[in-house]
Design a protein around this motif. Structure first.
Motif, PDB file in Angstrom:
ATOM      1  N   ARG A   1       2.910 -25.774  31.749  1.00 17.27           N
ATOM      2  CA  ARG A   1       3.532 -25.360  30.493  1.00 17.27           C
ATOM      3  C   ARG A   1       4.987 -24.971  30.725  1.00 17.27           C
ATOM      4  NH1 ARG A   1       0.059 -20.847  27.565  1.00 17.27           N
ATOM      5  NH2 ARG A   1       1.447 -21.436  25.853  1.00 17.27           N
ATOM      6  N   VAL A   2       5.823 -25.285  29.719  1.00 18.32           N
ATOM      7  CA  VAL A   2       7.211 -24.839  29.691  1.00 18.32           C
ATOM      8  C   VAL A   2       7.465 -24.260  28.307  1.00 18.32           C
ATOM      9  CG1 VAL A   2       9.636 -25.491  29.854  1.00 18.32           C
ATOM     10  CG2 VAL A   2       7.956 -26.594  31.335  1.00 18.32           C
ATOM     11  N   LEU A   3       7.853 -22.999  28.269  1.00 20.09           N
ATOM     12  CA  LEU A   3       8.105 -22.301  27.020  1.00 20.09           C
ATOM     13  C   LEU A   3       9.563 -21.893  26.976  1.00 20.09           C
ATOM     14  CD1 LEU A   3       4.992 -19.911  27.123  1.00 20.09           C
ATOM     15  CD2 LEU A   3       5.156 -22.132  25.983  1.00 20.09           C
ATOM     16  N   SER A   4      10.176 -21.982  25.808  1.00 22.41           N
ATOM     17  CA  SER A   4      11.571 -21.575  25.671  1.00 22.41           C
ATOM     18  C   SER A   4      11.787 -21.054  24.264  1.00 22.41           C
ATOM     19  CB  SER A   4      12.512 -22.743  25.967  1.00 22.41           C
ATOM     20  OG  SER A   4      12.276 -23.804  25.064  1.00 22.41           O
ATOM     21  N   GLY A   5      12.842 -20.292  24.105  1.00 21.91           N
ATOM     22  CA  GLY A   5      13.136 -19.766  22.783  1.00 21.91           C
ATOM     23  C   GLY A   5      14.152 -18.658  22.827  1.00 21.91           C
TER      24      GLY A   5
ATOM     25  N   GLU B   1       6.277 -17.514  20.759  1.00 19.29           N
ATOM     26  CA  GLU B   1       5.790 -18.718  21.423  1.00 19.29           C
ATOM     27  C   GLU B   1       5.139 -18.399  22.767  1.00 19.29           C
ATOM     28  OE1 GLU B   1       7.441 -23.002  23.134  1.00 19.29           O
ATOM     29  OE2 GLU B   1       8.777 -21.680  22.015  1.00 19.29           O
ATOM     30  N   MET B   2       5.570 -17.317  23.386  1.00 15.43           N
ATOM     31  CA  MET B   2       5.037 -16.967  24.693  1.00 15.43           C
ATOM     32  C   MET B   2       3.662 -16.313  24.603  1.00 15.43           C
ATOM     33  SD  MET B   2       8.439 -15.495  26.611  1.00 15.43           S
ATOM     34  CE  MET B   2       7.587 -15.240  28.163  1.00 15.43           C
ATOM     35  N   GLY B   3       3.314 -15.803  23.419  1.00 15.47           N
ATOM     36  CA  GLY B   3       2.002 -15.175  23.265  1.00 15.47           C
ATOM     37  C   GLY B   3       1.816 -14.003  24.212  1.00 15.47           C
ATOM     38  N   LYS B   4       0.687 -13.970  24.909  1.00 14.96           N
ATOM     39  CA  LYS B   4       0.376 -12.869  25.824  1.00 14.96           C
ATOM     40  C   LYS B   4       1.296 -12.833  27.039  1.00 14.96           C
ATOM     41  CE  LYS B   4      -4.529 -12.552  24.620  1.00 14.96           C
ATOM     42  NZ  LYS B   4      -5.933 -12.614  25.118  1.00 14.96           N
TER      43      LYS B   4
ATOM     44  N   GLU C   1       8.634 -19.687  36.935  1.00 16.03           N
ATOM     45  CA  GLU C   1      10.095 -19.569  36.950  1.00 16.03           C
ATOM     46  C   GLU C   1      10.504 -19.033  35.583  1.00 16.03           C
ATOM     47  OE1 GLU C   1      13.957 -22.298  38.007  1.00 16.03           O
ATOM     48  OE2 GLU C   1      12.428 -23.145  36.676  1.00 16.03           O
ATOM     49  N   PHE C   2      11.210 -17.912  35.589  1.00 19.51           N
ATOM     50  CA  PHE C   2      11.657 -17.289  34.347  1.00 19.51           C
ATOM     51  C   PHE C   2      13.175 -17.263  34.343  1.00 19.51           C
ATOM     52  CE2 PHE C   2      12.951 -13.485  31.928  1.00 19.51           C
ATOM     53  CZ  PHE C   2      12.378 -13.788  30.691  1.00 19.51           C
ATOM     54  N   LEU C   3      13.773 -17.877  33.308  1.00 21.02           N
ATOM     55  CA  LEU C   3      15.223 -17.944  33.173  1.00 21.02           C
ATOM     56  C   LEU C   3      15.636 -17.217  31.897  1.00 21.02           C
ATOM     57  CD1 LEU C   3      15.680 -21.767  33.918  1.00 21.02           C
ATOM     58  CD2 LEU C   3      16.005 -19.891  35.524  1.00 21.02           C
ATOM     59  N   GLN C   4      16.685 -16.415  32.015  1.00 18.03           N
ATOM     60  CA  GLN C   4      17.228 -15.757  30.829  1.00 18.03           C
ATOM     61  C   GLN C   4      18.748 -15.823  30.884  1.00 18.03           C
ATOM     62  OE1 GLN C   4      15.524 -11.965  29.374  1.00 18.03           O
ATOM     63  NE2 GLN C   4      17.600 -11.152  29.482  1.00 18.03           N
ATOM     64  N   SER C   5      19.347 -16.257  29.783  1.00 17.87           N
ATOM     65  CA  SER C   5      20.802 -16.328  29.678  1.00 17.87           C
ATOM     66  C   SER C   5      21.170 -15.969  28.252  1.00 17.87           C
ATOM     67  CB  SER C   5      21.314 -17.728  30.027  1.00 17.87           C
ATOM     68  OG  SER C   5      22.717 -17.782  29.926  1.00 17.87           O
ATOM     69  N   ASP C   6      22.025 -14.960  28.122  1.00 19.76           N
ATOM     70  CA  ASP C   6      22.322 -14.399  26.807  1.00 19.76           C
ATOM     71  C   ASP C   6      20.994 -14.006  26.154  1.00 19.76           C
ATOM     72  OD1 ASP C   6      25.063 -14.705  27.158  1.00 19.76           O
ATOM     73  OD2 ASP C   6      24.989 -16.786  26.468  1.00 19.76           O
ATOM     74  N   ASP C   7      20.697 -14.568  24.996  1.00 14.36           N
ATOM     75  CA  ASP C   7      19.442 -14.197  24.324  1.00 14.36           C
ATOM     76  C   ASP C   7      18.426 -15.330  24.380  1.00 14.36           C
ATOM     77  OD1 ASP C   7      17.949 -12.253  22.970  1.00 14.36           O
ATOM     78  OD2 ASP C   7      18.360 -13.177  21.024  1.00 14.36           O
ATOM     79  N   GLN C   8      18.652 -16.301  25.277  1.00 14.27           N
ATOM     80  CA  GLN C   8      17.743 -17.431  25.387  1.00 14.27           C
ATOM     81  C   GLN C   8      16.907 -17.301  26.662  1.00 14.27           C
ATOM     82  OE1 GLN C   8      17.616 -19.900  22.928  1.00 14.27           O
ATOM     83  NE2 GLN C   8      18.985 -18.450  21.886  1.00 14.27           N
ATOM     84  N   PHE C   9      15.684 -17.770  26.598  1.00 14.41           N
ATOM     85  CA  PHE C   9      14.802 -17.717  27.759  1.00 14.41           C
ATOM     86  C   PHE C   9      14.069 -19.043  27.924  1.00 14.41           C
ATOM     87  CE2 PHE C   9      11.800 -16.777  24.397  1.00 14.41           C
ATOM     88  CZ  PHE C   9      10.657 -17.456  24.793  1.00 14.41           C
TER      89      PHE C   9
END
Length: 293
Positions: A136-140, A147-150, A119-127
């Motif tokens: 795993r849950v990555l955000s930034g 942080e997402m690496g590859k 699941e990929f979420l993007q709002s404004d400049d946040q993901f």
């Protein structure tokens, strides 16, 4: 006489017939019919081909903005075939797309039997990226995907690929453009601020000149190399509630969207082909549709 058939052949004239007026008359008639068939076929082909439209850079830039503004929200179902190492999960993905203008995006991917992959979420400049299979849950921040690496690369490519459907490839106020003819297409070169000694060229958009649709796009690196190449095909109308504009053609074309997207990674890591099954524009979305709450 059908244009698909070969033109009638003129048979070689035997010498002992050369003095007969009837033979000369028949030969002339056959020649005349042959010329009429050839001219008729050529004229028919010319009439079938739609005329090429003329446009300026300013008009194409305005058209991109109109198509962006025509889409306030979008829901979609798609299938994706992945080749190479772009996505480290599977070669076939079933997915859903939710979008709300100006920049809220939610992509979900599933296995063919319904297991959730991401699941990929993007709002404004946040993901936020959630990977259930990896736990795993990555955000930034979208401008810092360290942080997402590859995993940053495949999802950046996914956002680029979807831009032709969402209409988010419009030219920004800080960008400049140049226009050139490229065969039977227009090519719009989009330049951004100069960085790292490059010429500022960020992307190229190719418009077909029958309907002025974006049929191809390239994203470029600071050094001018192709970062990704995207092709858009199978354009279909979506929705009926587009706001009318001055031209009847543009009112219809604003809601044409590609149902087939083919992306090649410029780094040679693979390709993705996306086929949409359904696109529903401009219907109210619930907060849960966009992964909120």
């Amino acid at each position: 006489m059908s244009c698909s058939h070969n033109p009638p052949l003129i048979m070689a004239r035997p010498r002992h017939f050369s003095h007969f007026p009837m033979y000369r008359l028949i030969s002339a008639l056959v020649l005349a019919i042959t010329l009429l068939v050839v001219i008729g076929c050529a004229t028919g082909r010319a009439k079938d081909a739609p005329p090429l439209k003329q446009a300026t850079a300013e008009e194409l830039t305005a058209l991109l903005k109109q198509r962006e503004a025509a889409l306030q929200s979008l829901k979609g179902l798609f299938s994706a075939k992945v080749r190479g190492g772009i996505l480290p999960i599977t070669t076939r993905v079933e997915g859903t797309l939710y979008y709300e203008r100006p920049n809220a995006l939610r992509l979900r991917g599933f296995t063919p039997i319904g297991g959730e992959l991401f699941e990929f979420l993007q709002s404004d400049d946040q993901f936020t990226l959630r990977l259930p299979t990896m736990g795993r849950v990555l955000s930034g921040n979208g401008s810092d995907t360290g942080e997402m690496g590859k995993l940053a690369r495949p999802f950046q490519l996914s956002v680029w690929a979807m831009s032709g459907v969402l209409g988010t490839d419009a030219v920004a106020p800080f960008e400049t453009v140049t226009l050139s003819e490229d065969g039977d297409r227009y090519r719009l070169d989009v330049f951004g601020p100069l960085t790292n000694g490059g010429n500022g060229l960020r992307r190229r958009l190719w418009f077909d000149r029958q309907r002025l649709l974006v049929v191809q796009a390239e994203r470029l690196t600071d050094s001018g190399n192709i970062d990704a190449s995207i092709r858009y095909d199978d354009f279909r109308p979506v929705g009926t509630d587009a706001v009318p504009v001055s031209s009847p053609d543009s009112a219809q074309d604003r809601m044409l969207r590609p149902f087939k997207i083919s992306l090649e990674d410029g780094r040679g890591e693979g390709s993705v082909q996306i086929m949409f099954h359904e696109l529903i524009p401009n219907q109210p979305l619930k907060p849960s549709d966009l992964g909120r709450g």
